[in-house]
Design a protein around this motif. Structure first.
Motif, PDB file in Angstrom:
ATOM      1  N   THR A  89     -66.847  37.859  28.935  1.00  0.00           N
ATOM      2  CA  THR A  89     -66.677  39.216  28.425  1.00  0.00           C
ATOM      3  C   THR A  89     -65.697  39.195  27.252  1.00  0.00           C
ATOM      4  N   SER A 167     -72.850  37.615  31.931  1.00  0.00           N
ATOM      5  CA  SER A 167     -72.104  38.221  30.828  1.00  0.00           C
ATOM      6  C   SER A 167     -71.979  39.714  31.050  1.00  0.00           C
ATOM      7  N   ILE A 169     -71.380  42.573  28.898  1.00  0.00           N
ATOM      8  CA  ILE A 169     -71.458  42.774  27.439  1.00  0.00           C
ATOM      9  C   ILE A 169     -70.848  44.124  27.097  1.00  0.00           C
ATOM     10  N   SER A 173     -73.208  42.550  19.979  1.00  0.00           N
ATOM     11  CA  SER A 173     -73.477  41.171  20.353  1.00  0.00           C
ATOM     12  C   SER A 173     -74.588  40.563  19.486  1.00  0.00           C
ATOM     13  N   CYS A 178     -75.273  37.071  20.964  1.00  0.00           N
ATOM     14  CA  CYS A 178     -76.441  37.135  21.843  1.00  0.00           C
ATOM     15  C   CYS A 178     -76.683  35.758  22.478  1.00  0.00           C
ATOM     16  N   ALA A 181     -74.714  35.404  25.499  1.00  0.00           N
ATOM     17  CA  ALA A 181     -75.249  36.207  26.602  1.00  0.00           C
ATOM     18  C   ALA A 181     -76.503  35.586  27.208  1.00  0.00           C
ATOM     19  N   CYS A 184     -76.534  32.901  29.876  1.00  0.00           N
ATOM     20  CA  CYS A 184     -76.063  33.258  31.223  1.00  0.00           C
ATOM     21  C   CYS A 184     -77.237  33.490  32.175  1.00  0.00           C
ATOM     22  N   ARG A 187     -77.211  39.326  32.756  1.00  0.00           N
ATOM     23  CA  ARG A 187     -76.507  40.069  31.702  1.00  0.00           C
ATOM     24  C   ARG A 187     -76.419  41.553  32.046  1.00  0.00           C
ATOM     25  N   MET A 189     -75.002  45.143  30.384  1.00  0.00           N
ATOM     26  CA  MET A 189     -74.515  45.669  29.089  1.00  0.00           C
ATOM     27  C   MET A 189     -74.006  47.096  29.253  1.00  0.00           C
ATOM     28  N   VAL A 246     -81.312  42.087  28.226  1.00  0.00           N
ATOM     29  CA  VAL A 246     -80.300  42.252  29.277  1.00  0.00           C
ATOM     30  C   VAL A 246     -80.997  42.663  30.577  1.00  0.00           C
ATOM     31  N   THR A 259     -70.660  43.925  37.419  1.00  0.00           N
ATOM     32  CA  THR A 259     -70.870  42.479  37.283  1.00  0.00           C
ATOM     33  C   THR A 259     -70.292  41.746  38.500  1.00  0.00           C
TER      34      THR A 259
END
Ligand SMILES: CCCCC/C=C\C/C=C\C=C\CC(=O)SCCNC(=O)CCNC(=O)[C@H](O)C(C)(C)COP(=O)(O)OP(=O)(O)OC[C@H]1O[C@@H](n2cnc3c(N)ncnc32)[C@H](O)[C@@H]1OP(=O)(O)O
Length: 325
Positions: A89, A167, A169, A173, A178, A181, A184, A187, A189, A246, A259
């Motif tokens: 993050t 991530s 977010i 990004s 990106c 992200a 991962c 994601r 956001m 995402v 998250t």
């Protein structure tokens, strides 16, 4: 006595490790390089997760120093057997009392936003502005080669990480942002229409490398990637969710807690089966770069050195400098 021991252990931890500062804070632990802050959560002996916070003012661009510190921090977490999950993050927070220093001032320090005490500040609402354009503009081929090797290294480490990576977010990004992200496993956001995510390289007159394109295809599918890469699309949250860049969009103030709760679900899966599955899904894509790393470095160095590409980057940097708002 207990208080004295706690105080002594804080002093020892603060004395610093080889890689950076290390502190004990209310049961949580943290270590920090200059540009990456790592906080771990969870009791000693139990599964813990780590939060890697980017703090490379003004826009968390992936400079060579940042890439180096990032990889060192990640390696440290990979080697810590109590850590099973990591959240990426940005440390960028909405802060008051900021003054943007005049664009005519050239050095990195002067480019950054500062508070009234003159301290460097992140610009708010930025996850990462992607690769550092100043590492790719006006330098020599040896520098480009060194830089690209570090970019590849970061991607390979993240893409093949045995940890569960997520991530959170919390800002814009583009491009390399990106990239972070989409390496991962999940994601999330922030639902703020000012934040966008995507691979916008074509808008800068450059081309995403094949391995990043492959990562994108694996994430959103071939047709969507083909369109988004050519157009350099930066998706606002709702569209990013629809196309699959995402996995979830949540109110901005819930990004971290959401998250954490998704991470808890992932960590309920046995590590060995999840890791083998991840490797099965990703190995071929990563191997494709591993077997031609050197050629990819040479390709990048010669592509980015071209006069036409340097000219495009120059124009893009000027546009950024003079943009309004
Ligand atoms: C055929 C063979 C192919 C081989 C492979 C070849 C090539 C592949 C090559 C490269 C791949 C690159 C991927 C990338 O990541 S390129 C970087 C893409 N990033 C962007 O386009 C983001 C640009 N930035 C922005 O859109 C905004 O800055 C942002 C939305 C992030 C923030 O906006 P905000 O208004 O808050 O802040 P600004 O005033 O715009 O910016 C502040 C300050 O920071 C400078 N800056 C911004 N982004 C970058 C960056 N990525 N690198 C370096 N510096 C950056 C910006 O210029 C401002 O500076 P100043 O005006 O204060 O001096």
């Amino acid at each position: 006595m207990a208080m004295a021991l706690r105080a002594a252990s804080r002093v020892l931890l603060r004395a610093g490790s080889r890689l950076g500062r290390r502190e004990a804070v209310d049961g949580a632990r943290r270590f920090a390089n200059k540009r990456v802050l790592v906080e771990t959560e969870g009791a000693a002996g139990a599964t813990r997760i780590a939060v890697m916070k980017f703090r490379n003012p003004p826009v968390n661009s992936l400079s060579l120093d940042f890439l180096t510190e990032f990889v060192i921090s990640l390696e440290k977490l990979e080697n810590d057997k109590s850590i099973r999950g990591v959240i990426l993050t940005s440390d960028s927070l909405k802060r008051g009392n900021q003054t943007k220093v005049a664009a005519t001032e050239k050095t990195e320090e002067k480019r950054a936003t500062r508070d009234h005490g003159g301290r460097l500040q992140e610009r708010p609402g930025i996850f990462s502005a992607g690769l550092d354009l100043l590492e790719m503009y006006g330098r020599n081929p040896a520098h480009y080669a060194e830089y690209w090797k570090a970019v590849q290294e970061l991607w390979l480490r993240l893409y093949l990480s045995s940890l569960t990576l997520m991530s959170a977010i919390n800002g814009a990004s583009p491009a390399g942002g990106c990239l972070l992200a989409i390496t991962c496993d999940y994601r999330i956001m922030a639902d703020n229409p000012k934040y966008t995510i995507g691979l916008n390289e074509s808008l800068l007159g450059i081309v995403a490398p094949f391995w990043l394109k492959d990562n994108y295809v694996n994430t959103i599918g071939h047709r969507a990637a083909e369109r988004a890469l050519q157009l350099g699309t930066l998706f606002p949250p709702a569209e990013a969710l629809k196309v699959g860049v995402v996995d979830e969009v949540v109110p901005e103030d819930q990004v971290h807690s959401k998250t954490l709760s998704v991470m808890a679900k992932w960590l309920a899966i046995p590590d060995h089966s999840r890791q083998l599955t991840k490797t099965m899904m990703r190995k071929a894509t990563a191997d494709n770069l591993i077997k031609q790393r050197e050629a990819d470095i040479q390709n990048f160095a010669s592509f980015i050195s071209r006069d036409s590409i340097q000219k495009s980057l120059h124009m893009y940097l000027e546009k950024l400098k003079h943009k309004k708002g």
